[in-house]
Motif scaffolding. Structure first.
Motif, short mmCIF file in Angstrom:
data_model
loop_
_atom_site.label_atom_id
_atom_site.label_comp_id
_atom_site.label_asym_id
_atom_site.label_seq_id
_atom_site.Cartn_x
_atom_site.Cartn_y
_atom_site.Cartn_z
N CYS A 617 14.41 -40.59 40.08
CA CYS A 617 14.22 -39.94 41.37
C CYS A 617 12.76 -39.74 41.73
O CYS A 617 12.43 -39.08 42.72
CB CYS A 617 14.95 -38.59 41.40
N GLN A 618 11.84 -40.29 40.90
CA GLN A 618 10.41 -40.29 41.15
C GLN A 618 9.91 -38.90 41.56
O GLN A 618 9.40 -38.68 42.67
CB GLN A 618 10.06 -41.32 42.21
N ILE A 619 10.03 -37.96 40.60
CA ILE A 619 9.68 -36.56 40.84
C ILE A 619 8.41 -36.21 40.06
O ILE A 619 8.29 -36.55 38.88
CB ILE A 619 10.83 -35.62 40.41
N PHE A 620 7.47 -35.55 40.70
CA PHE A 620 6.28 -35.03 40.02
C PHE A 620 6.67 -33.80 39.19
O PHE A 620 7.57 -33.02 39.60
CB PHE A 620 5.21 -34.63 41.03
N GLY A 621 5.97 -33.59 38.11
CA GLY A 621 6.23 -32.41 37.28
C GLY A 621 6.05 -31.12 38.05
O GLY A 621 6.88 -30.21 37.98
N VAL A 622 4.96 -31.03 38.83
CA VAL A 622 4.71 -29.81 39.58
C VAL A 622 5.75 -29.58 40.65
O VAL A 622 6.14 -28.43 40.93
CB VAL A 622 3.28 -29.83 40.19
N THR A 623 6.26 -30.64 41.26
CA THR A 623 7.30 -30.51 42.27
C THR A 623 8.58 -29.99 41.64
O THR A 623 9.25 -29.10 42.20
CB THR A 623 7.57 -31.86 42.95
N ALA A 624 8.93 -30.51 40.47
CA ALA A 624 10.14 -30.05 39.78
C ALA A 624 10.04 -28.56 39.47
O ALA A 624 11.00 -27.80 39.71
CB ALA A 624 10.34 -30.85 38.51
N ILE A 625 8.89 -28.10 38.93
CA ILE A 625 8.74 -26.69 38.58
C ILE A 625 8.82 -25.81 39.82
O ILE A 625 9.52 -24.78 39.83
CB ILE A 625 7.41 -26.47 37.83
N ARG A 626 8.12 -26.19 40.89
CA ARG A 626 8.13 -25.37 42.10
C ARG A 626 9.53 -25.30 42.72
O ARG A 626 9.95 -24.24 43.20
CB ARG A 626 7.12 -25.92 43.12
N ALA A 627 10.23 -26.44 42.71
CA ALA A 627 11.58 -26.44 43.28
C ALA A 627 12.54 -25.58 42.45
O ALA A 627 13.32 -24.80 43.00
CB ALA A 627 12.09 -27.87 43.37
N TRP A 628 12.47 -25.72 41.12
CA TRP A 628 13.33 -24.91 40.26
C TRP A 628 12.97 -23.43 40.37
O TRP A 628 13.86 -22.57 40.47
CB TRP A 628 13.22 -25.38 38.81
N ASN A 629 11.69 -23.11 40.33
CA ASN A 629 11.28 -21.71 40.45
C ASN A 629 11.78 -21.10 41.76
O ASN A 629 12.28 -19.97 41.79
CB ASN A 629 9.76 -21.59 40.39
N HIS A 630 11.61 -21.84 42.84
CA HIS A 630 12.05 -21.34 44.15
C HIS A 630 13.56 -21.13 44.16
O HIS A 630 14.04 -20.09 44.67
CB HIS A 630 11.65 -22.34 45.24
N ALA A 631 14.29 -22.07 43.61
CA ALA A 631 15.76 -21.95 43.59
C ALA A 631 16.21 -20.74 42.77
O ALA A 631 17.17 -20.04 43.13
CB ALA A 631 16.36 -23.23 43.03
N ILE A 632 15.52 -20.49 41.66
CA ILE A 632 15.87 -19.33 40.83
C ILE A 632 15.55 -18.03 41.57
O ILE A 632 16.35 -17.09 41.58
CB ILE A 632 15.10 -19.41 39.48
N GLN A 633 14.38 -17.99 42.22
CA GLN A 633 13.99 -16.80 42.97
C GLN A 633 14.95 -16.52 44.13
O GLN A 633 15.21 -15.37 44.46
CB GLN A 633 12.57 -16.97 43.50
#
Length: 739
Positions: A617-633
């Protein structure tokens, strides 16, 4: 093809006027070819020699007045200088006439050329001999042709010459082309001619089909046995509308028969006479706007009360929009819940219109057409339109000829291809100006036209005949009815070529996505592959790492249960997840693989993390962390918060996206949710969209797909291509959830 004398004219401008600097232009390319650039340079040179200080490309009233006031006319006795004469000689050559030796002498050759120019313009009686009068000079300094070109009609040329010869002395009438082709200028000259014959004074006549012109024409019906100027003007109007008649001053029985045929074609009362309604249809695209039509279109919901109003107006066919791409004003643009049932219950019929934006050539392309075609199919099925319905796709801007060729025709090829891949359950219609409708039909991309004739100033309407395949002719906006039955509509004349639909399948209600039905996966695989091949992605992968079948398996069928679960959890269409994942996997190539290996090597040797997009899915590491963090929040999901500035956290997330397909696919919807909420922390300043939902508008879907890739121009262009892919994915998901 280069002309040596045109080249000499270009060289004269460059030499005399300091490579154009004196004239405020760039140096001319000395290629021996006539162009507007050359004519503009000559116009500026003429103005310079006339002593005009503010030079312009336009040969306007100031230039015309300067010639008239200084010299009255131009010939060997009045031309003030050799360079002035050279400009005239150069213009003659650029116009295709013999200008002598460009030597500054108004010679016998120049005189002969001027005589021929006056004859070709049709003004030789008014302006006899070898004198150049100001309006002829104006006609000399443009790209209009005064001889038949490109298959032009000799009859139309004779009309053009007649108009020039008869009206050239009127203040606001200027020489029109005599090239044998109808055009905007010719159409406007006809209106001036009508106004002059009605007795309008200079300064009053304006070439506009206004109340005075209309009232005057109502008392100038022409019929069999009549003769004179009014018959000439009427027969000219017939010729310019491509009716098989002669340009004549006598109203014969043959002309009457042709008039009857035209009236029948345009759905006018068939009288065989040149009455007001017929005059109006010949002179302006919208014709007689007092007519009542059997059809209408609008952006307002049809209620029982409004249906009664429309029936009382004699309307049977109603055009309504399949979608409202933004969901905004006008809020009832899209067909509303229960509306088609109301239309059917009241004995009315509906023809569907598909329009997203369509206000500029940049909105039209092959890819945009593929998107529009499949999106319209999906929307038509959702509303309950039956097989055989014709959908009218809108071109709602003043498309110039070059726009039609470069943008509109490829767009409709895309629509046609999408419809073909869908099995041709619906027909393609086109809504737009006359020239657009005609060209799209001639290319074989449509089966009927809905003509935007109300936009009479469009270049594609002014000077073009009503298309042969017209179904609806939009002529005026009108408010009808009162109280609860009041409604604003665009009134359309109906030809009977299209009759819309009078009964409908039950509309498809909004449902959550389900597992793909096994019966659709093979067709879905085929259609996705066809679309990708149409935009340059061969099914065998080409230079990319993965073949089509592999990408489809990994991002669609093999993980269908997971994608369905994610879709339901986040109230997100499966097609959003599938589209982003499939698109990215199809793009993986050797460069991506090398970049991945470089990231791994750098981290394992130095502990430094250099981010790049990775995995299926050609995902950057920082994008994955920000997306997961936002979803958890936001309580979209649960999990462990990670630090987007910590190399170890980044690398761990990056490796999961690279090595774990299920994790990567699970991250895609979280990126979509994060982007819909404005992508906080990204620094991209994205606006917040509505909360994720199953009925996102087309503009919201585009934004979600675009934001997945970023903010640059490539992301925007790719998002347009992914919109078509989304519609194909959504087609089969929709089928599955409605089985």
């Amino acid at each position: 093809m280069a002309d040596e004398m045109v080249r000499r004219a270009q060289r004269f401008i460059n030499t005399k006027y300091n490579s154009g600097a004196t004239l405020g232009i760039s140096k001319l390319d000395e290629n021996g070819q006539t162009s507007w650039t050359v004519m503009y340079a000559l116009t500026r040179a003429l103005q310079y020699e006339l002593g005009i200080t503010s030079l312009s490309n336009s040969f306007g009233p100031g230039t015309l007045s300067a010639i008239a006031s200084k010299y009255g006319k131009l010939d060997e006795t009045t031309i003030p200088s050799a360079d002035f004469c050279r400009i005239i000689q150069s213009a003659l050559y650029c116009k295709g006439y013999d200008g002598g030796d460009i030597d500054g002498i108004y010679s016998a050759r120049v005189k002969a050329a001027v005589v021929k120019l006056n004859q070709d313009m049709g003004v030789e009686v008014t302006y006899p001999g070898s004198v150049l009068w100001p309006k002829v000079v104006k006609g000399l300094f443009n790209m209009d042709a005064y001889v038949t070109v490109s298959g032009g009609s000799a009859t139309i040329r004779s009309i053009q010459q007649w108009l020039n010869g008869r009206y050239i002395l009127r203040k606001d009438f200027y020489a029109i082309p005599c090239d044998g082709h109808h055009s905007r200028d010719v159409a406007k000259s006809m209106l001036f001619a009508i106004q002059y014959e009605l007795g309008m004074a200079d300064g009053v006549a304006n070439g506009v089909f206004g109340p005075g012109t209309q009232n005057g024409l109502k008392s100038h019906t022409v019929a069999t046995g009549d003769s004179g100027t009014w018959v000439q003007l009427f027969s000219a109007g017939m010729v310019l509308n491509q009716r098989p008649v002669s340009f004549t001053s006598t109203f014969t029985s043959t002309l009457a028969s042709a008039v009857s045929a035209f009236q029948s074609f345009a759905k006018l009362p068939v009288t065989g006479t040149g009455n007001f309604s017929t005059w109006a249809s010949l002179l302006v695209s919208y014709g007689d706007q007092s007519r009542k039509g059997e059809a209408c279109d609008g952006v307002t919901k049809i209620t029982t009360e409004r249906a009664a109003t429309l029936k009382a107006e004699g309307i049977t066919y109603i055009g309504r929009y399949l979608t409202n791409p933004t969901g905004g004003v006008p809020y009832e643009k899209e067909i509303q819940e229960g509306e088609l049932a109301t239309i059917a219950a009241n004995g009315l019929r509906c023809f569907p219109i598909y329009q997203t934006y369509g206000r500029d050539a940049s909105d039209f392309s092959y890819v945009a057409g593929r998107t529009a075609g499949q999106a319209a199919v999906n929307a038509a099925l959702n509303h309950g339109f039956k097989t055989g319905t014709r959908i009218f796709f809108a071109v709602d801007f003043d498309a110039l000829q070059e726009d039609v060729v470069s943008s509109v025709l490829p767009h409709f090829k895309g629509i046609q291809d999408a419809m073909t891949d869908d099995g041709n359950r619906y027909q393609v219609g086109v809504y737009g100006p006359r020239n657009v409708c005609t060209r799209v039909a001639e290319a074989g991309h449509s089966t009927a036209s809905f003509v935007s004739d109300m936009s009479s100033g469009f270049s594609g309407n002014f000077g073009y005949p009503l298309p042969p395949d017209w179904a609806y002719d939009q002529i005026v906006t009108r408010t009808v009815g009162s109280g609860a039955g009041a409604i604003e509509i665009d009134v359309n004349i109906a030809s009977g070529r299209d009759t819309g639909q009078g009964s409908f399948n039950p509309p498809r209600v909004i449902k959550p996505d389900v597992l793909l039905d096994p019966s659709v996966t093979t067709a879905m695989l085929t259609d996705v592959g066809k679309y990708m091949e149409s935009i340059g992605f061969p099914n065998n992968g080409g230079v990319r790492k993965w073949q089509h079948w592999k990408c489809f398996a990994v991002t669609v069928t093999d993980h269908d249960a997971l994608i369905t679960q994610l879709s339901n959890r986040y109230k997100m269409r499966k097609a959003l997840i599938e589209t982003s994942a499939y698109w990215e996997m199809r793009h993986v190539d050797a460069i991506d693989e090398s970049a991945d290996l470089a990231v791994i090597a750098a981290y394992e040797t130095t502990g430094e993390f250099k981010d790049t997009s990775t995995g299926i899915c050609q995902i950057f590491g920082v994008t994955a962390i920000r997306a997961w963090n936002h979803a958890i929040q936001m309580d979209y999901t649960t999990g462990e918060m990670r630090d987007p500035t910590n190399a170890a956290h980044l690398y761990a997330a990056w490796r999961k996206c690279r090595d774990d397909d299920q994790y990567a696919l699970s991250t895609v919807p979280l990126i979509h949710l994060w982007n819909a909420d404005g992508a906080p922390g990204s620094g991209n300043n994205e606006t917040k969209l509505r909360t994720m939902r199953l009925d996102y508008t087309e503009s919201e879907i585009y934004e979600v797909l675009r934001r997945y890739q970023g903010t640059n121009s490539e992301a925007k262009e790719h998002a347009k291509k992914r919109m078509a892919l989304y519609q194909v994915m959504e087609k089969y998901n929709s089928i599955s959830r409605h089985l």
